[in-house]
Every structure is written in structure tokens, then in C-alpha cells.
Write a protein that holds these residues in place. Structure first.
Motif, PDB file in Angstrom:
ATOM      1  N   ARG A 157      62.169 128.194  -6.764  1.00  0.00           N
ATOM      2  CA  ARG A 157      63.125 129.034  -6.034  1.00  0.00           C
ATOM      3  C   ARG A 157      64.542 128.744  -6.505  1.00  0.00           C
ATOM      4  N   ILE A 158      65.237 129.801  -6.952  1.00  0.00           N
ATOM      5  CA  ILE A 158      66.627 129.701  -7.361  1.00  0.00           C
ATOM      6  C   ILE A 158      67.444 130.465  -6.325  1.00  0.00           C
ATOM      7  N   THR A 159      68.339 129.765  -5.642  1.00  0.00           N
ATOM      8  CA  THR A 159      69.173 130.389  -4.621  1.00  0.00           C
ATOM      9  C   THR A 159      70.591 130.497  -5.142  1.00  0.00           C
ATOM     10  N   LEU A 160      71.094 131.710  -5.137  1.00  0.00           N
ATOM     11  CA  LEU A 160      72.495 131.952  -5.503  1.00  0.00           C
ATOM     12  C   LEU A 160      73.285 131.953  -4.207  1.00  0.00           C
ATOM     13  N   LEU A 161      74.341 131.162  -4.167  1.00  0.00           N
ATOM     14  CA  LEU A 161      75.114 131.106  -2.933  1.00  0.00           C
ATOM     15  C   LEU A 161      76.603 131.259  -3.221  1.00  0.00           C
ATOM     16  N   GLU A 162      77.238 131.903  -2.270  1.00  0.00           N
ATOM     17  CA  GLU A 162      78.681 132.126  -2.314  1.00  0.00           C
ATOM     18  C   GLU A 162      79.267 131.412  -1.096  1.00  0.00           C
ATOM     19  N   ASN A 163      80.182 130.470  -1.367  1.00  0.00           N
ATOM     20  CA  ASN A 163      80.763 129.695  -0.282  1.00  0.00           C
ATOM     21  C   ASN A 163      82.131 129.211  -0.715  1.00  0.00           C
ATOM     22  N   PRO A 164      83.198 129.562  -0.093  1.00  0.00           N
ATOM     23  CA  PRO A 164      83.224 130.463   1.054  1.00  0.00           C
ATOM     24  C   PRO A 164      83.159 131.918   0.611  1.00  0.00           C
ATOM     25  N   VAL A 165      82.748 132.761   1.519  1.00  0.00           N
ATOM     26  CA  VAL A 165      82.695 134.188   1.254  1.00  0.00           C
ATOM     27  C   VAL A 165      84.113 134.671   0.980  1.00  0.00           C
ATOM     28  N   ALA A 166      84.259 135.443  -0.078  1.00  0.00           N
ATOM     29  CA  ALA A 166      85.583 135.976  -0.453  1.00  0.00           C
ATOM     30  C   ALA A 166      86.071 136.996   0.562  1.00  0.00           C
ATOM     31  N   PRO A 214      53.054 121.561 -16.328  1.00  0.00           N
ATOM     32  CA  PRO A 214      52.185 122.399 -15.490  1.00  0.00           C
ATOM     33  C   PRO A 214      51.796 121.770 -14.156  1.00  0.00           C
ATOM     34  N   GLY A 215      51.662 120.470 -14.105  1.00  0.00           N
ATOM     35  CA  GLY A 215      51.257 119.812 -12.872  1.00  0.00           C
ATOM     36  C   GLY A 215      52.296 119.870 -11.763  1.00  0.00           C
ATOM     37  N   HIS A 216      53.555 120.104 -12.122  1.00  0.00           N
ATOM     38  CA  HIS A 216      54.628 120.170 -11.129  1.00  0.00           C
ATOM     39  C   HIS A 216      55.272 121.549 -11.046  1.00  0.00           C
ATOM     40  N   ALA A 217      54.805 122.503 -11.847  1.00  0.00           N
ATOM     41  CA  ALA A 217      55.418 123.831 -11.888  1.00  0.00           C
ATOM     42  C   ALA A 217      55.436 124.464 -10.502  1.00  0.00           C
ATOM     43  N   GLY A 218      56.564 125.084 -10.184  1.00  0.00           N
ATOM     44  CA  GLY A 218      56.697 125.794  -8.921  1.00  0.00           C
ATOM     45  C   GLY A 218      57.114 124.944  -7.752  1.00  0.00           C
ATOM     46  N   SER A 219      57.512 123.705  -7.992  1.00  0.00           N
ATOM     47  CA  SER A 219      57.811 122.788  -6.895  1.00  0.00           C
ATOM     48  C   SER A 219      59.298 122.532  -6.689  1.00  0.00           C
ATOM     49  N   THR A 220      60.154 123.316  -7.333  1.00  0.00           N
ATOM     50  CA  THR A 220      61.579 123.010  -7.327  1.00  0.00           C
ATOM     51  C   THR A 220      62.397 124.056  -6.582  1.00  0.00           C
ATOM     52  N   LEU A 221      63.450 123.578  -5.936  1.00  0.00           N
ATOM     53  CA  LEU A 221      64.470 124.428  -5.321  1.00  0.00           C
ATOM     54  C   LEU A 221      65.777 124.167  -6.050  1.00  0.00           C
ATOM     55  N   LEU A 222      66.377 125.217  -6.615  1.00  0.00           N
ATOM     56  CA  LEU A 222      67.643 125.095  -7.326  1.00  0.00           C
ATOM     57  C   LEU A 222      68.688 125.931  -6.598  1.00  0.00           C
ATOM     58  N   ASN A 223      69.860 125.379  -6.362  1.00  0.00           N
ATOM     59  CA  ASN A 223      70.960 126.105  -5.745  1.00  0.00           C
ATOM     60  C   ASN A 223      72.086 126.240  -6.751  1.00  0.00           C
ATOM     61  N   LEU A 224      72.517 127.467  -6.980  1.00  0.00           N
ATOM     62  CA  LEU A 224      73.611 127.738  -7.907  1.00  0.00           C
ATOM     63  C   LEU A 224      74.723 128.448  -7.143  1.00  0.00           C
ATOM     64  N   GLU A 225      75.872 127.811  -7.043  1.00  0.00           N
ATOM     65  CA  GLU A 225      77.000 128.461  -6.377  1.00  0.00           C
ATOM     66  C   GLU A 225      77.671 129.405  -7.365  1.00  0.00           C
ATOM     67  N   VAL A 226      77.912 130.625  -6.924  1.00  0.00           N
ATOM     68  CA  VAL A 226      78.552 131.648  -7.747  1.00  0.00           C
ATOM     69  C   VAL A 226      79.842 132.082  -7.054  1.00  0.00           C
ATOM     70  N   PRO A 227      80.856 132.509  -7.840  1.00  0.00           N
ATOM     71  CA  PRO A 227      82.114 132.915  -7.214  1.00  0.00           C
ATOM     72  C   PRO A 227      81.997 134.227  -6.435  1.00  0.00           C
ATOM     73  N   GLY A 228      81.094 135.107  -6.863  1.00  0.00           N
ATOM     74  CA  GLY A 228      80.896 136.385  -6.185  1.00  0.00           C
ATOM     75  C   GLY A 228      79.425 136.727  -6.135  1.00  0.00           C
ATOM     76  N   LEU A 229      78.826 136.668  -4.960  1.00  0.00           N
ATOM     77  CA  LEU A 229      77.385 136.913  -4.835  1.00  0.00           C
ATOM     78  C   LEU A 229      77.025 138.346  -5.209  1.00  0.00           C
ATOM     79  N   ASP A 230      77.801 139.314  -4.756  1.00  0.00           N
ATOM     80  CA  ASP A 230      77.473 140.708  -5.049  1.00  0.00           C
ATOM     81  C   ASP A 230      77.460 140.966  -6.551  1.00  0.00           C
ATOM     82  N   GLU A 231      78.443 140.423  -7.260  1.00  0.00           N
ATOM     83  CA  GLU A 231      78.500 140.591  -8.719  1.00  0.00           C
ATOM     84  C   GLU A 231      77.315 139.899  -9.397  1.00  0.00           C
TER      85      GLU A 231
END
Length: 115
Positions: free
Chosen positions: A106-115, A55-72
Motif C-alpha cells: 500500500r502506497i499512501t499519498l498524503l498532503e499535510n497541511p492541506v493547501a 516473494p516471501g514478503h511481497a505485499g506486506s509493506t505500507l509506504l507513505n509519501l508526502e506530496v505538496p499537492g494531493l490533487d495534482e
């Protein structure tokens, strides 16, 4: 230095509520629950997501997840009752969209490179 695995850790206030939310985000249950305050998702052979009650650290993280297709990936979130923010361009060939868990991680879904 040899690195065998990369662990992303999202600290949360309530592990049970967070596990339910992350199951919706990822579309499946945790792979392991090694202790009552921790859940693991094995996302790739060398990349794991851990949700940990802290609880003392909740909400303090940034996670980046690369996905093959952002729209999907975003359509899958909507099907599971979650919505990300707007899709944004990142540089010349990337796109991303973010969603916050109930604690503000914060969880960021990213597509790189764009298909």
C-alpha cells in the motif's frame, strides 16, 4: 545516533514487473539498479524507495509519501494509467489517498497541511 538516509523497501514477487509499475507511479525510471533484484528511486536527498524482489514478503509493506499537492499527484497517476482510492481526511489539516501495487503493498499519498 545520526541518520544519513531513510530507505523504504517494498518487497515484490517479480522485480521487472514491479519496476515497470513503480515507474508509472513515480513518473520516471529508477535512479539505480545496483543489483538485478533491486531498484532505487532517490525521492529526496535523504529518502529513497527501494523495490526488492522478495516473494516471501511481497505485499506486506505500507509506504507513505508526502506530496505538496494531493490533487495534482492524483491527476498525474490517472495520466499514467493508475488510480488511487478515495481521498480521505486525516485529522484537521491532512488529506490522503492510497494505491496498491500489483503485490498488495500500500502506497499512501498524503498532503499535510492541506493547501
Amino acid at each position: 545516533m545520526d541518520i544519513a538516509r531513510v530507505l523504504m523497501v517494498a518487497p515484490v514477487r517479480d522485480i521487472d514487473a514491479a519496476v515497470t509499475w513503480y515507474e508509472r507511479l513515480l513518473g520516471r525510471p529508477a535512479d539505480t539498479r545496483p543489483m538485478p533484484s533491486l531498484a532505487d528511486w532517490h525521492l529526496t536527498s535523504g529518502g529513497w524507495l527501494q523495490v526488492f524482489e522478495d516473494p516471501g514478503h511481497a505485499g506486506s509493506t505500507l509506504l507513505n509519501l508526502e506530496v505538496p499537492g494531493l490533487d495534482e499527484a492524483l491527476a498525474g497517476l490517472v495520466e499514467r494509467g493508475l488510480a488511487a482510492g478515495p481521498v480521505q481526511a486525516g485529522g484537521e489539516r491532512a488529506r490522503f489517498a492510497a494505491v496498491d501495487d500489483p503485490d498488495g503493498n500500500r502506497i499512501t499519498l498524503l498532503e499535510n497541511p492541506v493547501a
